[in-house]
Design an enzyme around this catalytic site. Structure first.
Site, mmCIF file in Angstrom:
data_model
loop_
_atom_site.group_PDB
_atom_site.id
_atom_site.type_symbol
_atom_site.label_atom_id
_atom_site.label_comp_id
_atom_site.label_asym_id
_atom_site.label_seq_id
_atom_site.Cartn_x
_atom_site.Cartn_y
_atom_site.Cartn_z
ATOM 1 N N GLY A 79 67.427 41.113 38.610
ATOM 2 C CA GLY A 79 67.580 40.291 37.421
ATOM 3 C C GLY A 79 68.983 39.720 37.337
ATOM 4 O O GLY A 79 69.895 40.172 38.042
ATOM 5 N N CYS A 106 67.919 46.126 43.368
ATOM 6 C CA CYS A 106 69.107 45.426 42.889
ATOM 7 C C CYS A 106 69.420 45.836 41.439
ATOM 8 O O CYS A 106 69.835 46.958 41.191
ATOM 9 C CB CYS A 106 68.928 43.925 43.040
ATOM 10 S SG CYS A 106 70.482 43.003 43.013
ATOM 11 N N TYR A 107 69.182 44.967 40.458
ATOM 12 C CA TYR A 107 69.406 45.347 39.058
ATOM 13 C C TYR A 107 68.577 46.571 38.704
ATOM 14 O O TYR A 107 69.034 47.455 37.957
ATOM 15 C CB TYR A 107 69.036 44.187 38.133
ATOM 16 C CG TYR A 107 69.208 44.507 36.661
ATOM 17 C CD1 TYR A 107 70.432 44.322 36.036
ATOM 18 C CD2 TYR A 107 68.139 44.999 35.907
ATOM 19 C CE1 TYR A 107 70.596 44.627 34.687
ATOM 20 C CE2 TYR A 107 68.290 45.309 34.569
ATOM 21 C CZ TYR A 107 69.523 45.112 33.955
ATOM 22 O OH TYR A 107 69.678 45.421 32.619
ATOM 23 N N HIS A 193 67.405 43.020 48.624
ATOM 24 C CA HIS A 193 66.084 42.503 48.245
ATOM 25 C C HIS A 193 65.148 42.594 49.447
ATOM 26 O O HIS A 193 65.080 41.676 50.270
ATOM 27 C CB HIS A 193 66.188 41.057 47.766
ATOM 28 C CG HIS A 193 66.832 40.920 46.427
ATOM 29 N ND1 HIS A 193 66.124 40.968 45.247
ATOM 30 C CD2 HIS A 193 68.133 40.767 46.082
ATOM 31 C CE1 HIS A 193 66.950 40.832 44.225
ATOM 32 N NE2 HIS A 193 68.173 40.716 44.705
ATOM 33 N N GLU A 195 62.077 42.187 49.516
ATOM 34 C CA GLU A 195 60.921 41.308 49.377
ATOM 35 C C GLU A 195 61.109 39.935 49.996
ATOM 36 O O GLU A 195 60.128 39.224 50.258
ATOM 37 C CB GLU A 195 60.540 41.157 47.899
ATOM 38 C CG GLU A 195 61.528 40.364 47.047
ATOM 39 C CD GLU A 195 62.658 41.205 46.475
ATOM 40 O OE1 GLU A 195 63.314 40.742 45.516
ATOM 41 O OE2 GLU A 195 62.900 42.307 46.995
ATOM 42 N N SER A 247 40.300 19.131 39.938
ATOM 43 C CA SER A 247 41.302 18.193 40.452
ATOM 44 C C SER A 247 41.097 17.876 41.924
ATOM 45 O O SER A 247 41.607 16.871 42.419
ATOM 46 C CB SER A 247 42.711 18.779 40.278
ATOM 47 O OG SER A 247 42.911 19.867 41.156
ATOM 48 N N GLY A 248 40.379 18.748 42.641
ATOM 49 C CA GLY A 248 40.228 18.572 44.075
ATOM 50 C C GLY A 248 41.205 19.409 44.867
ATOM 51 O O GLY A 248 41.113 19.483 46.097
ATOM 52 N N GLY A 249 42.167 20.043 44.187
ATOM 53 C CA GLY A 249 43.087 20.941 44.856
ATOM 54 C C GLY A 249 42.421 22.259 45.185
ATOM 55 O O GLY A 249 41.302 22.547 44.741
ATOM 56 N N VAL A 250 43.111 23.082 45.950
ATOM 57 C CA VAL A 250 42.500 24.329 46.408
ATOM 58 C C VAL A 250 42.222 25.279 45.249
ATOM 59 O O VAL A 250 41.232 26.020 45.273
ATOM 60 C CB VAL A 250 43.386 25.003 47.480
ATOM 61 C CG1 VAL A 250 44.714 25.450 46.902
ATOM 62 C CG2 VAL A 250 42.657 26.174 48.123
ATOM 63 N N ASP A 251 43.048 25.239 44.203
ATOM 64 C CA ASP A 251 42.865 26.181 43.100
ATOM 65 C C ASP A 251 41.586 25.895 42.314
ATOM 66 O O ASP A 251 40.716 26.751 42.182
ATOM 67 C CB ASP A 251 44.076 26.140 42.158
ATOM 68 C CG ASP A 251 45.378 26.388 42.880
ATOM 69 O OD1 ASP A 251 45.356 27.052 43.931
ATOM 70 O OD2 ASP A 251 46.428 25.904 42.411
ATOM 71 N N SER A 252 41.483 24.676 41.787
ATOM 72 C CA SER A 252 40.305 24.353 40.984
ATOM 73 C C SER A 252 39.051 24.285 41.842
ATOM 74 O O SER A 252 37.952 24.613 41.392
ATOM 75 C CB SER A 252 40.508 23.034 40.230
ATOM 76 O OG SER A 252 40.610 21.941 41.115
ATOM 77 N N SER A 253 39.202 23.887 43.109
ATOM 78 C CA SER A 253 38.039 23.824 43.998
ATOM 79 C C SER A 253 37.517 25.214 44.316
ATOM 80 O O SER A 253 36.297 25.454 44.323
ATOM 81 C CB SER A 253 38.408 23.097 45.295
ATOM 82 O OG SER A 253 38.794 21.762 45.037
ATOM 83 N N LYS A 399 49.074 31.696 45.871
ATOM 84 C CA LYS A 399 48.426 30.588 46.571
ATOM 85 C C LYS A 399 47.794 31.034 47.885
ATOM 86 O O LYS A 399 46.682 30.613 48.226
ATOM 87 C CB LYS A 399 49.443 29.470 46.821
ATOM 88 C CG LYS A 399 48.883 28.248 47.518
ATOM 89 C CD LYS A 399 47.967 27.437 46.625
ATOM 90 C CE LYS A 399 48.770 26.639 45.611
ATOM 91 N NZ LYS A 399 47.921 25.686 44.860
#
Length: 543
Positions: A79, A106-107, A193, A195, A247-253, A399
């Site tokens: 943070g 870290c923090y 970090h 990650e 929308s045609g994007g991978v998420d909504s599709s 994603k």
């Protein structure tokens, strides 16, 4: 596409609870307490790569709530604060008594040290970027992490005195306590970090914590997620109708395919063409869904409404706000025409949530612990009179996880590997005022970019590759005549998750070809420049 929004937490809208989903899939859960780091979601993503479920929670989550969730382990994120700051975020001190393994990053490590009786001070030498990790104890947390491995540092504070029963596991040239442990209580801390991709051996460290210390098993799989989502959606929706903004994007599709598999013709997909899509995309979307996969799509042509709505608007946030508001207006009108519907499906993802910073608001000051980068069109709230229940099965996915789900349920590769595209579309790739003329210029320039990288077999080498139109003009010479036209910015970036990104080292021959085609084929452009800014300090999009 999802519904643009402002203040979800204030709306009387019922969301399909994710608790039942995660209750079934998170039997091996790792909880990440977020202290405002931009990498908090990345920690969760790295854990999920081990096929163990992880979820990011507010640092204010109580020990009692954690006890009810029963995670196998807890990670405290980094943070921007110092633990000795007056209003530094603090976790519930009772978490140290839960008997659950805890890793502070870290923090998070500094907070662990402070709350358990050690001391943290301003370091004599701050440490940022790469550092060699010199291992003193190669067991448990640091098993299979090589001595001298590069780790990513980002801190100005350091542990001056360890709490009782803690020992040093590793150090660097500048940091005496780079990794610490109380093995008896299974409390661990790292100043670096693990990650981030720059930390060599960071994933091995995470695996050690997840598997060897927390004793998790790999239950978080694509197949398990799909089965659970379908089962839950069927149970909750029943015979009622669901509306999805596509929308045609991978998420909504992906969401459309999932819901169609779960509830069939009780799903209605609506595509609102706001005029800001890329060349040929609206037509291709309808062809794929309606004709190829027989998932009916209600096509709504609203191009004129949207361009009029943002006439003379130059501020990017105002453009987003107006586009979002108009989307809601059109969506309401069309849903009333097609309705009634009981549920609204949204393709909200985890990165949308973290970048909009809608979860970590200090209850006393009202300030966000994580700094808001930009508004996301699918995170926030809906109008109070929009009486839908929400279905957001992808809200907990990154994603790359969505793409795995997409492949598993049969989406074509051209959708699965489609470059991410912002909700407001080309409107925020035109800097300043959006006009029909500028849209046509950018749409043609963007087509050249996509066409050339596809011809060269490099489309999938980039996270995103696109053109940006600047509102200025520059002098040029074409056909022995002076020109005064727009410059186009070419933006090609590489990334794993969109949280961080680097500019791509595109071959000069390809840059030359793209530049020549844009200047010769796109009327109104006489110059092409290449953006070599990483994220951070820049963002992927210009607005």
């Amino acid at each position: 596409m999802s519904i643009p929004a402002q203040q979800l937490s204030q709306n009387p809208i019922e969301t399909l609870p994710t608790e039942s989903l995660t209750a079934n899939l998170n039997r091996q859960m790792i909880a990440v307490l977020d202290f405002g780091s931009q990498y908090s979601e990345l920690i969760a993503r790295r854990i999920r790569e081990t096929q163990v479920y992880s979820e990011v929670l507010s640092y204010r989550t109580t020990a009692e709530h954690l006890r009810k969730l029963s995670p196998k382990g807890i990670i405290l994120s980094g943070g921007p604060s110092s633990v000795y700051d007056k209003n530094a975020p603090q976790c519930d001190p009772e978490i140290w008594q839960l008997g659950i393994p805890i890793l502070g990053v870290c923090y998070g490590m500094q907070l662990m040290v402070q709350q358990l009786g050690g001391t943290v001070e301003r370091a004599q030498r701050a440490e940022y970027g790469k550092a060699s990790l010199l291992i003193d104890d190669p067991t448990d947390l640091l098993t299979n992490v090589e001595h001298g491995s590069t780790m990513w540092m980002s801190h100005g504070d350091a542990c001056a005195q360890l709490p009782k029963d803690f020992e040093i596991l590793a150090h660097t040239e500048n940091t005496r306590c780079a990794a610490i442990a109380n093995n008896n209580k299974k409390l661990y801390g790292v100043q670096f970090h693990p990650e981030v991709v720059h930390s060599i051996g960071g994933q091995a460290l995470i695996c050690n914590f997840v598997y060897h210390i927390c004793h998790c098993e790999p239950t978080w799989t694509t197949e398990a997620f799909v089965e659970e989502v379908i089962r839950e959606v069927r149970a909750k929706v029943g015979e009622k109708r669901v509306l999805l903004a596509l929308s045609g994007g991978v998420d909504s599709s992906t969401l459309a395919f999932l819901l169609h598999r779960a509830i069939g013709n009780k799903l209605t997909c609506m595509f609102i063409d706001q005029g800001f899509m890329r060349k040929g995309e609206p037509e291709r979307l309808v062809e794929i869904f309606d004709h190829q996969f027989h998932i009916p799509v209600e096509y709504v042509n609203a191009r004129e409404r949207f361009i009029n709505k943002i006439e003379n608007i130059t501020d990017p946030e105002e453009k987003r706000r107006r586009i979002g508001h108009e989307f809601i207006q059109v969506f309401e009108e069309e849903s009333n025409r097609l309705g009634p519907f009981d549920y609204l499906a949204q393709g909200t993802l985890y990165p949308d949530v973290i970048e909009s910073a809608d979860t970590n608001v200090d209850p006393q000051t009202g300030e966000r612990v994580a700094v808001k980068i930009k508004s996301h069109h699918n995170v926030g709230g809906l109008p109070k009179n929009l009486r839908f229940k929400l279905v957001e099965p992808l809200r907990k996915l990154f994603k790359d996880e969505v793409r795995k789900v997409a492949r598993s349920i049969g989406l074509p590769e051209e959708i699965v590997r489609r470059h991410p595209f912002p909700g407001p579309g080309l409107a925020i790739r035109i800097i300043g005022e959006v006009t029909s003329e500028r849209l046509n210029i950018l749409r043609d320039a963007d087509f050249v970019v996509r066409d050339e990288i596809t011809k060269q077999g490099m489309y999938h080498d980039f996270w995103q590759a696109f053109a940006v139109l600047l509102p200025i003009r520059s002098v040029g010479v074409m056909g022995d005549r002076r020109t005064y036209a727009h410059p186009v910015v070419l933006r090609c970036i590489s990334s794993e998750d969109g949280m961080t990104a680097d500019w791509s080292r595109v071959p000069y021959d390809l840059l030359e070809t793209i530049s020549n085609r844009i200047v010769n084929e796109v009327k109104g452009v006489n110059r092409v420049v290449y953006d070599i800014t990483s994220k951070p300090p820049g963002t992927i999009e210009w607005e």
